[in-house]
Design a protein around this motif. Structure first.
Motif, PDB file in Angstrom:
ATOM      1  N   VAL A  95       0.829  -1.201   0.000  1.00 21.46           N
ATOM      2  CA  VAL A  95       0.000   0.000   0.000  1.00 21.46           C
ATOM      3  C   VAL A  95       0.868   1.257   0.000  1.00 21.46           C
ATOM      4  CG1 VAL A  95      -1.583   1.335   1.461  1.00 21.46           C
ATOM      5  CG2 VAL A  95      -2.056  -1.049   0.972  1.00 21.46           C
ATOM      6  N   LYS A  96       1.898   1.264   0.813  1.00 17.66           N
ATOM      7  CA  LYS A  96       2.786   2.432   0.852  1.00 17.66           C
ATOM      8  C   LYS A  96       3.481   2.636  -0.492  1.00 17.66           C
ATOM      9  CE  LYS A  96       3.688   2.822   5.792  1.00 17.66           C
ATOM     10  NZ  LYS A  96       4.722   2.878   6.829  1.00 17.66           N
ATOM     11  N   ASP A  97       3.879   1.547  -1.132  1.00 22.21           N
ATOM     12  CA  ASP A  97       4.490   1.651  -2.468  1.00 22.21           C
ATOM     13  C   ASP A  97       3.502   2.231  -3.477  1.00 22.21           C
ATOM     14  OD1 ASP A  97       6.864   0.620  -1.486  1.00 22.21           O
ATOM     15  OD2 ASP A  97       6.528  -1.411  -2.287  1.00 22.21           O
ATOM     16  N   LEU A  98       2.248   1.793  -3.415  1.00 23.57           N
ATOM     17  CA  LEU A  98       1.221   2.333  -4.304  1.00 23.57           C
ATOM     18  C   LEU A  98       1.001   3.827  -4.043  1.00 23.57           C
ATOM     19  CD1 LEU A  98      -1.372  -0.593  -4.264  1.00 23.57           C
ATOM     20  CD2 LEU A  98      -0.180   0.284  -6.295  1.00 23.57           C
ATOM     21  N   GLU A  99       1.028   4.217  -2.775  1.00 25.72           N
ATOM     22  CA  GLU A  99       0.848   5.637  -2.450  1.00 25.72           C
ATOM     23  C   GLU A  99       2.025   6.472  -2.956  1.00 25.72           C
ATOM     24  OE1 GLU A  99      -1.201   6.927   1.225  1.00 25.72           O
ATOM     25  OE2 GLU A  99      -0.999   4.817   1.803  1.00 25.72           O
ATOM     26  N   VAL A 100       3.221   5.954  -2.852  1.00 27.82           N
ATOM     27  CA  VAL A 100       4.396   6.661  -3.380  1.00 27.82           C
ATOM     28  C   VAL A 100       4.250   6.847  -4.891  1.00 27.82           C
ATOM     29  CG1 VAL A 100       6.887   6.452  -3.814  1.00 27.82           C
ATOM     30  CG2 VAL A 100       5.977   6.012  -1.529  1.00 27.82           C
TER      31      VAL A 100
ATOM     32  N   ALA B  33      -2.639   8.882 -10.711  1.00 28.19           N
ATOM     33  CA  ALA B  33      -2.563   9.037  -9.257  1.00 28.19           C
ATOM     34  C   ALA B  33      -3.837   8.514  -8.601  1.00 28.19           C
ATOM     35  CB  ALA B  33      -2.349  10.500  -8.897  1.00 28.19           C
ATOM     36  N   LEU B  34      -4.970   8.886  -9.178  1.00 27.66           N
ATOM     37  CA  LEU B  34      -6.258   8.428  -8.651  1.00 27.66           C
ATOM     38  C   LEU B  34      -6.335   6.905  -8.662  1.00 27.66           C
ATOM     39  CD1 LEU B  34      -8.994   9.587  -7.638  1.00 27.66           C
ATOM     40  CD2 LEU B  34      -9.802   9.389  -9.989  1.00 27.66           C
ATOM     41  N   GLU B  35      -5.847   6.303  -9.732  1.00 25.94           N
ATOM     42  CA  GLU B  35      -5.861   4.846  -9.842  1.00 25.94           C
ATOM     43  C   GLU B  35      -4.957   4.196  -8.791  1.00 25.94           C
ATOM     44  OE1 GLU B  35      -5.080   1.491 -13.227  1.00 25.94           O
ATOM     45  OE2 GLU B  35      -6.115   3.354 -13.780  1.00 25.94           O
ATOM     46  N   ARG B  36      -3.765   4.744  -8.576  1.00 23.23           N
ATOM     47  CA  ARG B  36      -2.849   4.164  -7.575  1.00 23.23           C
ATOM     48  C   ARG B  36      -3.459   4.235  -6.177  1.00 23.23           C
ATOM     49  NH1 ARG B  36      -0.852   3.780 -12.000  1.00 23.23           N
ATOM     50  NH2 ARG B  36      -2.337   2.092 -11.925  1.00 23.23           N
ATOM     51  N   PHE B  37      -4.048   5.383  -5.851  1.00 22.02           N
ATOM     52  CA  PHE B  37      -4.653   5.524  -4.526  1.00 22.02           C
ATOM     53  C   PHE B  37      -5.857   4.597  -4.367  1.00 22.02           C
ATOM     54  CE2 PHE B  37      -2.853  10.016  -4.846  1.00 22.02           C
ATOM     55  CZ  PHE B  37      -1.683   9.674  -4.175  1.00 22.02           C
ATOM     56  N   SER B  38      -6.632   4.430  -5.418  1.00 22.10           N
ATOM     57  CA  SER B  38      -7.782   3.512  -5.379  1.00 22.10           C
ATOM     58  C   SER B  38      -7.307   2.068  -5.212  1.00 22.10           C
ATOM     59  CB  SER B  38      -8.624   3.657  -6.643  1.00 22.10           C
ATOM     60  OG  SER B  38      -9.226   4.934  -6.692  1.00 22.10           O
ATOM     61  N   GLU B  39      -6.198   1.710  -5.868  1.00 22.85           N
ATOM     62  CA  GLU B  39      -5.627   0.362  -5.694  1.00 22.85           C
ATOM     63  C   GLU B  39      -5.181   0.156  -4.247  1.00 22.85           C
ATOM     64  OE1 GLU B  39      -2.449  -0.375  -8.496  1.00 22.85           O
ATOM     65  OE2 GLU B  39      -3.685   0.276 -10.183  1.00 22.85           O
ATOM     66  N   ALA B  40      -4.560   1.173  -3.663  1.00 22.93           N
ATOM     67  CA  ALA B  40      -4.113   1.075  -2.271  1.00 22.93           C
ATOM     68  C   ALA B  40      -5.312   0.867  -1.352  1.00 22.93           C
ATOM     69  CB  ALA B  40      -3.337   2.331  -1.881  1.00 22.93           C
TER      70      ALA B  40
ATOM     71  N   LYS C  29      -8.115  -0.598  -2.153  1.00 19.58           N
ATOM     72  CA  LYS C  29      -8.601  -1.964  -2.341  1.00 19.58           C
ATOM     73  C   LYS C  29      -7.768  -2.969  -1.543  1.00 19.58           C
ATOM     74  CE  LYS C  29     -10.611  -1.252  -6.893  1.00 19.58           C
ATOM     75  NZ  LYS C  29     -10.411  -1.394  -8.336  1.00 19.58           N
ATOM     76  N   VAL C  30      -6.472  -2.729  -1.449  1.00 14.54           N
ATOM     77  CA  VAL C  30      -5.590  -3.652  -0.717  1.00 14.54           C
ATOM     78  C   VAL C  30      -5.826  -3.551   0.791  1.00 14.54           C
ATOM     79  CG1 VAL C  30      -3.183  -4.211  -0.182  1.00 14.54           C
ATOM     80  CG2 VAL C  30      -3.829  -3.650  -2.530  1.00 14.54           C
ATOM     81  N   LEU C  31      -5.899  -2.327   1.323  1.00 15.10           N
ATOM     82  CA  LEU C  31      -6.123  -2.120   2.760  1.00 15.10           C
ATOM     83  C   LEU C  31      -7.209  -1.055   2.958  1.00 15.10           C
ATOM     84  CD1 LEU C  31      -2.628  -2.093   4.566  1.00 15.10           C
ATOM     85  CD2 LEU C  31      -4.519  -3.682   4.888  1.00 15.10           C
ATOM     86  N   PRO C  32      -8.470  -1.440   2.819  1.00 14.94           N
ATOM     87  CA  PRO C  32      -9.545  -0.446   2.919  1.00 14.94           C
ATOM     88  C   PRO C  32      -9.719   0.143   4.323  1.00 14.94           C
ATOM     89  CG  PRO C  32     -10.451  -2.661   2.679  1.00 14.94           C
ATOM     90  CD  PRO C  32      -8.962  -2.772   2.513  1.00 14.94           C
TER      91      PRO C  32
END
Length: 189
Positions: free
Chosen positions: A47-52, A66-73, A75-78
């Protein structure tokens, strides 16, 4: 050695826009962090890697990525607040104020109103509320963020407090008279 009261008096003299006794850093929480110990370390790293990656995309101007990366993060840890806060900022930049407010609500809720992410989300929501002319709601958020250590929020809360603003203007005028008696003269009340 100056007491807390002495520092408050000096702060008021040299920064009349802050309320009396409001000494920056006096009650500030040092090293404000989020408690990520409750999350699986492998998922947390992902999740931290996705946020970076999301922050890097936003900084380069690629807001949809950016929106997609944050949305993926999310999904991993809602249950983790940080990605909601970051996605809220991206949504705001894309013009989706309602979506941004929804994400900020979630970030504040998940954080329990404590920690670094809560502080950022409260400031961000306060700014959006202020833009919507909901000054009282904004002031409440800024006060909460100030209690978590945000100097910016503390300043915004003072600006939105009509009594503090009036007192600060009066005190500022008195201080200016003392500093520049030749300008104000004795005939100016």
């Amino acid at each position: 050695m100056a007491t807390a009261h002495d520092r408050a008096v000096l702060q008021t003299i040299f920064s009349p826009t802050t309320p009396f006794g409001d000494v920056p850093g006096l009650n500030q929480i040092e090293d404000l962090n989020d408690d990520d110990r409750v999350f699986d370390s492998h998922l947390l790293k992902q999740v931290k890697d996705l946020e970076v990656l999301g922050v890097a995309a936003a900084e380069s101007g690629d807001l949809p990525a950016a929106l997609e990366r944050f949305s993926e993060a999310i999904k991993v840890l809602p249950q983790r607040a940080s990605a909601y806060n970051n996605r809220a900022q991206t949504r705001r930049l894309l013009g989706d104020t309602e979506g941004a407010l929804e994400d900020l609500e979630q970030a504040i809720s998940l954080s329990g109103g404590a920690g670094f992410t809560a502080c950022q989300a409260l400031v961000q929501r306060g700014l959006l509320l202020r833009l919507a002319c909901r000054d009282e709601d904004a002031r409440v958020d800024f006060e909460r963020a100030a209690a978590l250590g945000s100097e910016f929020a503390r300043y915004q809360a003072v600006l939105l407090n009509p009594y503090a603003a009036l007192c600060n203007r009066m005190l500022s005028k008195v201080i200016n008279k003392l500093r520049n008696p030749e300008i104000y003269g004795s005939h100016d009340p």
